[in-house]
Design a protein around this motif. Structure first.
Motif, PDB file in Angstrom:
ATOM      1  N   THR A  98       0.854  -1.190   0.000  1.00 32.60           N
ATOM      2  CA  THR A  98       0.000   0.000   0.000  1.00 32.60           C
ATOM      3  C   THR A  98       0.892   1.243   0.000  1.00 32.60           C
ATOM      4  O   THR A  98       2.081   1.160   0.319  1.00 32.60           O
ATOM      5  N   PRO A  99       0.328   2.416  -0.310  1.00 31.39           N
ATOM      6  CA  PRO A  99       1.129   3.644  -0.239  1.00 31.39           C
ATOM      7  C   PRO A  99       1.489   4.045   1.186  1.00 31.39           C
ATOM      8  O   PRO A  99       2.313   4.931   1.391  1.00 31.39           O
ATOM      9  N   PHE A 100       0.875   3.400   2.174  1.00 35.11           N
ATOM     10  CA  PHE A 100       1.014   3.815   3.567  1.00 35.11           C
ATOM     11  C   PHE A 100       2.085   3.037   4.334  1.00 35.11           C
ATOM     12  O   PHE A 100       2.335   3.327   5.496  1.00 35.11           O
ATOM     13  N   LYS A 101       2.687   2.024   3.690  1.00 37.66           N
ATOM     14  CA  LYS A 101       3.744   1.225   4.330  1.00 37.66           C
ATOM     15  C   LYS A 101       3.300   0.718   5.702  1.00 37.66           C
ATOM     16  O   LYS A 101       3.956   0.938   6.721  1.00 37.66           O
ATOM     17  N   THR A 102       2.167   0.054   5.716  1.00 37.80           N
ATOM     18  CA  THR A 102       1.627  -0.493   6.957  1.00 37.80           C
ATOM     19  C   THR A 102       2.467  -1.699   7.414  1.00 37.80           C
ATOM     20  O   THR A 102       3.289  -2.222   6.651  1.00 37.80           O
ATOM     21  N   PRO A 103       2.291  -2.153   8.658  1.00 43.55           N
ATOM     22  CA  PRO A 103       3.219  -3.127   9.238  1.00 43.55           C
ATOM     23  C   PRO A 103       3.328  -4.470   8.532  1.00 43.55           C
ATOM     24  O   PRO A 103       4.386  -5.087   8.542  1.00 43.55           O
ATOM     25  N   LEU A 104       2.236  -4.950   7.946  1.00 40.08           N
ATOM     26  CA  LEU A 104       2.253  -6.317   7.419  1.00 40.08           C
ATOM     27  C   LEU A 104       1.831  -6.331   5.945  1.00 40.08           C
ATOM     28  O   LEU A 104       0.668  -6.548   5.617  1.00 40.08           O
ATOM     29  N   GLU A 105       2.808  -6.066   5.086  1.00 42.21           N
ATOM     30  CA  GLU A 105       2.584  -6.073   3.646  1.00 42.21           C
ATOM     31  C   GLU A 105       3.535  -7.068   2.999  1.00 42.21           C
ATOM     32  O   GLU A 105       4.664  -7.256   3.456  1.00 42.21           O
ATOM     33  N   PHE A 106       3.050  -7.708   1.937  1.00 41.47           N
ATOM     34  CA  PHE A 106       3.849  -8.708   1.231  1.00 41.47           C
ATOM     35  C   PHE A 106       3.857  -8.383  -0.255  1.00 41.47           C
ATOM     36  O   PHE A 106       2.866  -7.861  -0.788  1.00 41.47           O
ATOM     37  N   ASP A 107       4.949  -8.712  -0.931  1.00 40.66           N
ATOM     38  CA  ASP A 107       4.929  -8.535  -2.380  1.00 40.66           C
ATOM     39  C   ASP A 107       4.068  -9.631  -2.998  1.00 40.66           C
ATOM     40  O   ASP A 107       3.772 -10.655  -2.376  1.00 40.66           O
ATOM     41  N   GLU A 108       3.658  -9.420  -4.230  1.00 42.57           N
ATOM     42  CA  GLU A 108       2.699 -10.328  -4.860  1.00 42.57           C
ATOM     43  C   GLU A 108       3.264 -11.740  -5.043  1.00 42.57           C
ATOM     44  O   GLU A 108       2.524 -12.721  -4.965  1.00 42.57           O
ATOM     45  N   VAL A 109       4.564 -11.847  -5.257  1.00 45.75           N
ATOM     46  CA  VAL A 109       5.163 -13.174  -5.415  1.00 45.75           C
ATOM     47  C   VAL A 109       5.034 -13.979  -4.128  1.00 45.75           C
ATOM     48  O   VAL A 109       4.657 -15.163  -4.136  1.00 45.75           O
ATOM     49  N   GLU A 110       5.315 -13.322  -2.995  1.00 48.23           N
ATOM     50  CA  GLU A 110       5.214 -14.003  -1.701  1.00 48.23           C
ATOM     51  C   GLU A 110       3.777 -14.390  -1.397  1.00 48.23           C
ATOM     52  O   GLU A 110       3.506 -15.478  -0.871  1.00 48.23           O
ATOM     53  N   ILE A 111       2.853 -13.494  -1.720  1.00 49.20           N
ATOM     54  CA  ILE A 111       1.433 -13.814  -1.515  1.00 49.20           C
ATOM     55  C   ILE A 111       1.056 -15.041  -2.331  1.00 49.20           C
ATOM     56  O   ILE A 111       0.450 -15.993  -1.821  1.00 49.20           O
ATOM     57  N   TYR A 112       1.432 -15.036  -3.598  1.00 47.59           N
ATOM     58  CA  TYR A 112       1.039 -16.147  -4.473  1.00 47.59           C
ATOM     59  C   TYR A 112       1.602 -17.470  -3.981  1.00 47.59           C
ATOM     60  O   TYR A 112       0.862 -18.454  -3.836  1.00 47.59           O
ATOM     61  N   GLU A 113       2.897 -17.502  -3.690  1.00 42.98           N
ATOM     62  CA  GLU A 113       3.541 -18.763  -3.311  1.00 42.98           C
ATOM     63  C   GLU A 113       2.962 -19.336  -2.021  1.00 42.98           C
ATOM     64  O   GLU A 113       2.669 -20.528  -1.936  1.00 42.98           O
ATOM     65  N   ASN A 114       2.781 -18.489  -1.020  1.00 46.55           N
ATOM     66  CA  ASN A 114       2.356 -18.982   0.292  1.00 46.55           C
ATOM     67  C   ASN A 114       0.853 -19.219   0.380  1.00 46.55           C
ATOM     68  O   ASN A 114       0.412 -20.206   0.986  1.00 46.55           O
ATOM     69  N   ALA A 115       0.068 -18.332  -0.192  1.00 43.83           N
ATOM     70  CA  ALA A 115      -1.383 -18.528  -0.158  1.00 43.83           C
ATOM     71  C   ALA A 115      -1.799 -19.707  -1.029  1.00 43.83           C
ATOM     72  O   ALA A 115      -2.679 -20.488  -0.669  1.00 43.83           O
ATOM     73  N   LYS A 116      -1.142 -19.854  -2.167  1.00 45.67           N
ATOM     74  CA  LYS A 116      -1.444 -20.978  -3.055  1.00 45.67           C
ATOM     75  C   LYS A 116      -1.110 -22.308  -2.371  1.00 45.67           C
ATOM     76  O   LYS A 116      -1.872 -23.276  -2.444  1.00 45.67           O
ATOM     77  N   LYS A 117       0.019 -22.345  -1.676  1.00 50.33           N
ATOM     78  CA  LYS A 117       0.423 -23.560  -0.964  1.00 50.33           C
ATOM     79  C   LYS A 117      -0.612 -23.945   0.092  1.00 50.33           C
ATOM     80  O   LYS A 117      -0.973 -25.117   0.230  1.00 50.33           O
ATOM     81  N   ALA A 118      -1.103 -22.956   0.836  1.00 53.91           N
ATOM     82  CA  ALA A 118      -2.111 -23.234   1.866  1.00 53.91           C
ATOM     83  C   ALA A 118      -3.393 -23.769   1.249  1.00 53.91           C
ATOM     84  O   ALA A 118      -4.011 -24.710   1.773  1.00 53.91           O
ATOM     85  N   LEU A 119      -3.802 -23.187   0.130  1.00 52.65           N
ATOM     86  CA  LEU A 119      -5.038 -23.629  -0.516  1.00 52.65           C
ATOM     87  C   LEU A 119      -4.880 -25.024  -1.108  1.00 52.65           C
ATOM     88  O   LEU A 119      -5.826 -25.829  -1.102  1.00 52.65           O
ATOM     89  N   GLU A 120      -3.683 -25.336  -1.594  1.00 49.92           N
ATOM     90  CA  GLU A 120      -3.428 -26.672  -2.144  1.00 49.92           C
ATOM     91  C   GLU A 120      -3.632 -27.756  -1.083  1.00 49.92           C
ATOM     92  O   GLU A 120      -4.029 -28.873  -1.397  1.00 49.92           O
TER      93      GLU A 120
END
Length: 223
Positions: A102-124
């Motif tokens: 986000t533009p606000f640099k909040t505490p818990l942000e992830f780049d899209e690659v990290e989101i994809y790899e980890n969220a996809k693994k959990a859903l699998e």
């Protein structure tokens, strides 16, 4: 199974407690921003109070929750499903918290690659379940649930890609308080109930009395 999902409590959970006092549910899900930038120990207090209603509580952190919150979630009576999965009564549930940048640099942000790899693994991990609930803080991009008042779509590219590829039964999300809505991506129902303090939540009813014809109904409710 009757499931209620609350989004973006931001430390103000009075409506959650009031709802649980007056309604019987089988499972509570919190879709992130449990606190408003902390303190981390507040998350444990909130989760334990919600769990005191003798109902299982599943939770993920939001982008406004500090990274240190993880330990407090794991030490509470709730189940932390950030990057993890559980199966309850043939329903596979997994989650991924925080948000895309986000533009606000909040505490818990992830780049899209990290989101994809980890969220996809959990859903699998729950892909063979007859019903799958994908719990995310960030909404999928370019939907009715990720729109700012300016009209800009600010959801996650990766969350949308995962939904398009895996088609979970439901994606319940949050993050964008003003974007209270439901949408569809293929066969997946996408729901953002908005900020809990605004008086809304998501109710999911799963009728598995006939394993060959499980019925799933979801809606945004006023609380």
């Amino acid at each position: 199974m009757k499931i209620v999902a609350f989004s973006d409590i931001h430390g103000k959970y009075g409506k959650v407690i009031e709802f649980l006092k007056n309604n019987q549910v089988d499972l509570v899900i919190l879709t992130g921003d449990i606190t408003h930038f902390g303190p981390p120990e507040l998350a444990g207090e909130i989760l334990n109070e919600i769990a005191s209603f003798d109902v299982p509580v599943l939770a993920i952190p939001g982008n406004c929750d500090p990274a240190e919150l993880y330990g407090n979630m794991d030490n509470s009576n709730a189940i932390n499903i950030h990057g993890r999965s559980v199966t309850i009564n043939n329903v596979g549930i997994c989650g991924f918290g925080g948000s895309n940048p986000t533009p606000f640099k909040t505490p818990l942000e992830f780049d899209e690659v990290e989101i994809y790899e980890n969220a996809k693994k959990a859903l699998e991990e729950v892909k063979d379940s007859k019903v799958t609930l994908f719990v995310t803080h960030a909404p999928p991009v370019d939907t009715k649930v990720d729109v700012l008042p300016s009209g800009d779509h600010v959801g996650s590219i990766s969350i949308r890609k995962i939904i398009e590829e895996s088609q979970p039964t439901i994606n319940v999300c949050g993050h964008i308080h003003e974007s209270i809505a439901t949408d569809k991506i293929g066969e997946t129902e996408v729901i953002n109930p908005g900020m809990t303090a605004g008086g809304y939540a998501c109710m999911i009813n799963i009728d598995d009395s006939n394993e060959d014809d499980i019925k799933v109904e979801s809606k945004i409710i006023e609380i």
